[in-house]
Design a protein around this motif. Structure first.
Motif, PDB file in Angstrom:
ATOM      1  N   GLU A 561    -150.936 -26.185 -20.038  1.00  0.00           N
ATOM      2  CA  GLU A 561    -150.860 -26.922 -18.773  1.00  0.00           C
ATOM      3  C   GLU A 561    -149.404 -26.941 -18.313  1.00  0.00           C
ATOM      4  OE1 GLU A 561    -152.310 -31.088 -16.655  1.00  0.00           O
ATOM      5  OE2 GLU A 561    -152.478 -30.844 -18.837  1.00  0.00           O
ATOM      6  N   ILE A 562    -149.165 -26.507 -17.043  1.00  0.00           N
ATOM      7  CA  ILE A 562    -147.799 -26.378 -16.524  1.00  0.00           C
ATOM      8  C   ILE A 562    -147.640 -27.309 -15.331  1.00  0.00           C
ATOM      9  CG2 ILE A 562    -146.037 -24.785 -15.691  1.00  0.00           C
ATOM     10  CD1 ILE A 562    -147.617 -22.492 -16.906  1.00  0.00           C
ATOM     11  N   ILE A 563    -146.629 -28.174 -15.412  1.00  0.00           N
ATOM     12  CA  ILE A 563    -146.383 -29.152 -14.361  1.00  0.00           C
ATOM     13  C   ILE A 563    -145.040 -28.827 -13.707  1.00  0.00           C
ATOM     14  CG2 ILE A 563    -146.203 -31.593 -13.784  1.00  0.00           C
ATOM     15  CD1 ILE A 563    -148.881 -30.762 -15.010  1.00  0.00           C
ATOM     16  N   ALA A 564    -145.041 -28.692 -12.370  1.00  0.00           N
ATOM     17  CA  ALA A 564    -143.800 -28.460 -11.632  1.00  0.00           C
ATOM     18  C   ALA A 564    -143.063 -29.784 -11.446  1.00  0.00           C
ATOM     19  CB  ALA A 564    -144.092 -27.824 -10.279  1.00  0.00           C
ATOM     20  N   ARG A 574    -145.558 -27.090  -2.301  1.00  0.00           N
ATOM     21  CA  ARG A 574    -146.749 -27.326  -3.132  1.00  0.00           C
ATOM     22  C   ARG A 574    -147.651 -26.095  -3.154  1.00  0.00           C
ATOM     23  NH1 ARG A 574    -147.234 -32.795  -4.255  1.00  0.00           N
ATOM     24  NH2 ARG A 574    -145.855 -34.152  -3.049  1.00  0.00           N
ATOM     25  N   ARG A 575    -147.754 -25.427  -2.009  1.00  0.00           N
ATOM     26  CA  ARG A 575    -148.573 -24.205  -1.975  1.00  0.00           C
ATOM     27  C   ARG A 575    -147.990 -23.138  -2.893  1.00  0.00           C
ATOM     28  NH1 ARG A 575    -147.603 -19.723   0.242  1.00  0.00           N
ATOM     29  NH2 ARG A 575    -145.906 -20.573   1.522  1.00  0.00           N
ATOM     30  N   ARG A 576    -146.667 -22.989  -2.857  1.00  0.00           N
ATOM     31  CA  ARG A 576    -146.030 -21.970  -3.698  1.00  0.00           C
ATOM     32  C   ARG A 576    -146.227 -22.262  -5.186  1.00  0.00           C
ATOM     33  NH1 ARG A 576    -140.030 -20.431  -2.447  1.00  0.00           N
ATOM     34  NH2 ARG A 576    -140.608 -18.908  -4.056  1.00  0.00           N
ATOM     35  N   THR A 577    -146.096 -23.530  -5.591  1.00  0.00           N
ATOM     36  CA  THR A 577    -146.302 -23.842  -7.000  1.00  0.00           C
ATOM     37  C   THR A 577    -147.757 -23.611  -7.398  1.00  0.00           C
ATOM     38  OG1 THR A 577    -146.623 -26.188  -6.453  1.00  0.00           O
ATOM     39  CG2 THR A 577    -144.407 -25.496  -7.089  1.00  0.00           C
ATOM     40  N   ARG A 578    -148.675 -23.947  -6.507  1.00  0.00           N
ATOM     41  CA  ARG A 578    -150.088 -23.722  -6.809  1.00  0.00           C
ATOM     42  C   ARG A 578    -150.379 -22.232  -6.971  1.00  0.00           C
ATOM     43  NH1 ARG A 578    -151.682 -26.516  -3.067  1.00  0.00           N
ATOM     44  NH2 ARG A 578    -152.042 -24.938  -1.473  1.00  0.00           N
ATOM     45  N   HIS A 585    -147.884 -30.826  -9.195  1.00  0.00           N
ATOM     46  CA  HIS A 585    -146.566 -30.774  -8.555  1.00  0.00           C
ATOM     47  C   HIS A 585    -146.001 -32.187  -8.510  1.00  0.00           C
ATOM     48  CE1 HIS A 585    -143.830 -28.817  -5.433  1.00  0.00           C
ATOM     49  NE2 HIS A 585    -143.508 -30.099  -5.351  1.00  0.00           N
ATOM     50  N   LEU A 586    -144.908 -32.435  -9.236  1.00  0.00           N
ATOM     51  CA  LEU A 586    -144.233 -33.731  -9.212  1.00  0.00           C
ATOM     52  C   LEU A 586    -142.904 -33.585  -8.490  1.00  0.00           C
ATOM     53  CD1 LEU A 586    -144.750 -35.053 -12.856  1.00  0.00           C
ATOM     54  CD2 LEU A 586    -146.232 -35.340 -10.874  1.00  0.00           C
ATOM     55  N   VAL A 587    -142.619 -34.533  -7.602  1.00  0.00           N
ATOM     56  CA  VAL A 587    -141.359 -34.538  -6.875  1.00  0.00           C
ATOM     57  C   VAL A 587    -140.375 -35.444  -7.603  1.00  0.00           C
ATOM     58  CG1 VAL A 587    -140.228 -35.059  -4.683  1.00  0.00           C
ATOM     59  CG2 VAL A 587    -142.534 -34.096  -4.694  1.00  0.00           C
TER      60      VAL A 587
END
Length: 613
Positions: A561-564, A574-578, A585-587
């Protein structure tokens, strides 16, 4: 040069003179006696009679003079009348000269038809009846005179027309010359205008570019500010966990100020999104009561800090709204924060809502603060606008809160107004919104899922769940150690951010390792075998996008599991990380509850093992 009217009068006189002159009539017959008879019959007409004794002589006479008509004997030796008529009418000058055939024998219908084809206009038989011949010749002679008169008039008219055309041509040339001069002047002016337009377009382009650079700067600034905030927030969460008891005043102060800083960054991002039309609403059915209670909860710390006397009045019955609950709460929270900030300690602040008709609700936020001068009322909603005095500026703020209020209210189909009796008299901000079915027709802003802020992540302004968008959520003072710890790898080139996040995860009872070199990710995964990876996106040399894509291409790439974790939080980010393969995606700064929630899942490998069991 005579005028056209003078020339026309002269032509009429000449034509009249022609009409009174005798015409020439050619008498052609090989018998002198008949020629004498013709002359005797026709001389009373006063015309000029010319005789010819053969067809050849007739042709010669015709070449020397002009005749009104020809009286032609059909039966002549050598060249008869038909042959002579044929030769006469073959000549262009005489093709329309009328011919009267004279014959001493009865002619057949075929002979008459042949004569008519050769140009005959009539037949006269011998013995000639004088009255008949005379009347026929008289008619043709008069017709010739009329034709000559008409030709004379036509010639004169043609000359007049040519003169008129020349005069018009001169006038047109003079007019064209004046037009050329005017066109030259107009062309010169157009050139000046083109230069001005070009300069204006260039200035507008520079302004657009500057505005675009400003928006990009705001987004970049927010991102860069988030990076140092992440370790600060992590450190405060760690300290709270380590204390194991309610925080003291110093801890609470730092947490409040950090939350305020995060909110200022969020406001900067919201302004950048609004100015670029990239802010979208997530409309849903909600109620005015929920929206206002959420706003009060957001503004409560500032209201309490100022010791303000706050009251809330709601309508007697529930009011349904179709709105983005979090964004609409932000409208009223900003107005309440504004009232608290610009009111002296212990001031009175009231939030009152009432139904107007059946399709609108009016919400007023009134205070007893510093108030506004009349000239300030128009500018108060302007971007980066503040009340311009040392006292007011000392109260802080970027001057963007009311701009957000106005834009968000308009996106909900509403409008905002402000009233103040003057300086020191307080302010009343009123927000009018559509309710019920009327709200469905309100302008939607950008559709969710396009270029706006459409995301499944919780909103940064949510008072109840301020997850992974930077608003400070208060962590609990205790953290139960999980029965089955998760193996977590943290990758961030910012050592402070990586170390504090790893320390927080370790205090939550999980196994954690952290590295700062993006090139060493695969080796560390082989060594440490993590279940979960918190991965920074913007790292020098190798981005988180590249790392996630590379890991997903491995044989066991879907087990991890990979979390940005990134300072960039706009929809395209968010689209790019997806698309790169991130699960979430965490800010920055990531929230404590988000970290605990994600770690408690145990990663994909553990989840898969649980499912298999």
């Amino acid at each position: 040069m005579p005028s056209p009217s003078t020339s026309t009068a002269t032509a009429r006189k000449m034509a009249h003179a022609l009409a009174s002159e005798p015409v020439k009539i050619l008498l052609v017959d090989d018998q002198p006696g008949r020629l004498l008879t013709y002359r005797a019959i026709l001389e009373p007409l006063g015309e000029q009679l010319v005789e010819a004794s053969s067809g050849m002589e007739a042709l010669k006479r015709l070449m020397d003079d002009e005749f009104a008509l020809i009286l032609l004997d059909v039966n002549m030796p050598g060249m008869d009348g038909f042959e002579t008529a044929s030769l006469i009418h073959q000549h262009p000058r005489f093709e329309k000269t009328p011919i009267i055939f004279v014959t001493a024998v009865n002619v057949t219908d075929m002979d008459r038809l042949r004569g008519y084809k050769l140009g005959a206009v009539d037949y006269v038989t011998v013995p000639v009846i004088p009255e008949v011949l005379r009347s026929k010749v008289e008619v043709l002679a008069e017709l010739h005179r009329k034709r000559s008169e008409l030709q004379s008039l036509n010639t004169s008219l043609a000359a007049d027309n040519q003169a008129l055309q020349r005069e018009k041509a001169r006038e047109l040339e003079a007019l064209n010359e004046s037009l050329r001069v005017a066109n030259d002047a107009l062309a010169a002016r157009n050139t000046e205008l083109q230069v001005e337009i070009s300069e204006r377009s260039r200035a507008e382009r520079l302004l657009r570019d500057a505005d675009q650079r400003k928006n990009e700067f705001l987004a970049t600034l927010a991102h860069e500010l988030r990076n140092p905030l992440a370790p600060l927030q992590n450190a405060l969460a760690i300290r709270r966990l380590e204390l194991g008891e309610p925080p003291g005043p110093l801890q609470s102060t730092m947490e409040r100020q950090l939350a305020l800083l995060v909110r200022l960054i969020d406001d900067l991002l919201d302004i950048a999104r609004i100015t670029q039309n990239k802010l979208a609403l997530r409309r849903e059915s909600t109620s005015l009561e929920d929206v206002l209670h959420a706003a009060v909860e957001i503004a409560r710390p500032l209201l309490d800090a100022g010791g303000h006397d706050f009251s809330l009045r709601l309508p007697d019955r529930p009011v349904a709204l179709l709105a983005d609950r979090m964004r609409l709460s932000q409208v009223f929270a900003n107005l309440l924060n504004n009232a608290a900030k610009y009111s002296d300690p212990g001031g009175r602040i009231e939030l009152a809502a009432e139904l107007v008709d059946d399709d609108q609700v009016l919400v007023r936020i009134s205070d007893t603060g510093i108030g506004l001068a009349p000239e300030q009322l128009e500018a108060v909603f302007g971007l980066f606008s503040q009340v311009d005095s040392t006292v007011e500026r000392s109260r802080g703020g970027l001057g963007i809160g009311l701009t957000l209020v106005q834009k968000l209210a308009e996106m909900h189909g509403g409008r905002v107004a402000v009233h103040s009796a003057g300086l020191g008299q307080g302010c009343i901000f009123s927000v009018r919104l559509p309710v019920g079915a009327a709200a469905a027709s309100a302008p939607p802003g950008l559709p969710a899922g396009t270029s706006g802020e459409a995301s499944s992540e919780p909103d940064s302004k949510s008072p109840s769940n301020c997850a992974d968008n930077g608003a400070m959520a208060e962590p609990p003072t205790d953290a139960a150690v999980p029965a089955d710890p998760t193996r977590v790898l943290v990758v961030d080139d910012n050592r402070d951010a990586a170390d504090t996040l790893a320390m927080m995860i370790r205090l939550l009872g999980h196994e954690v390792a952290q590295i700062y070199d993006p090139m060493a990710v695969e080796d560390e995964i082989e060594r440490f075998a993590p279940d979960l990876l918190f991965l920074d996106v913007g790292m020098p040399g190798r981005s988180g996008y590249d790392i996630a894509s590379s890991l997903r291409q491995r044989e066991d790439g879907n087990a991890l599991e990979i979390i940005a974790v990134t300072g960039w939080g706009q929809p395209e980010d968010r689209r790019r990380t997806r698309e790169a393969g991130f699960d979430e995606h965490l800010v920055k700064p990531p929230q404590f509850e988000s970290i605990r929630r994600i770690c408690s899942r145990g990663g994909r490998t553990r989840k898969a093992e649980t499912d298999d069991a």
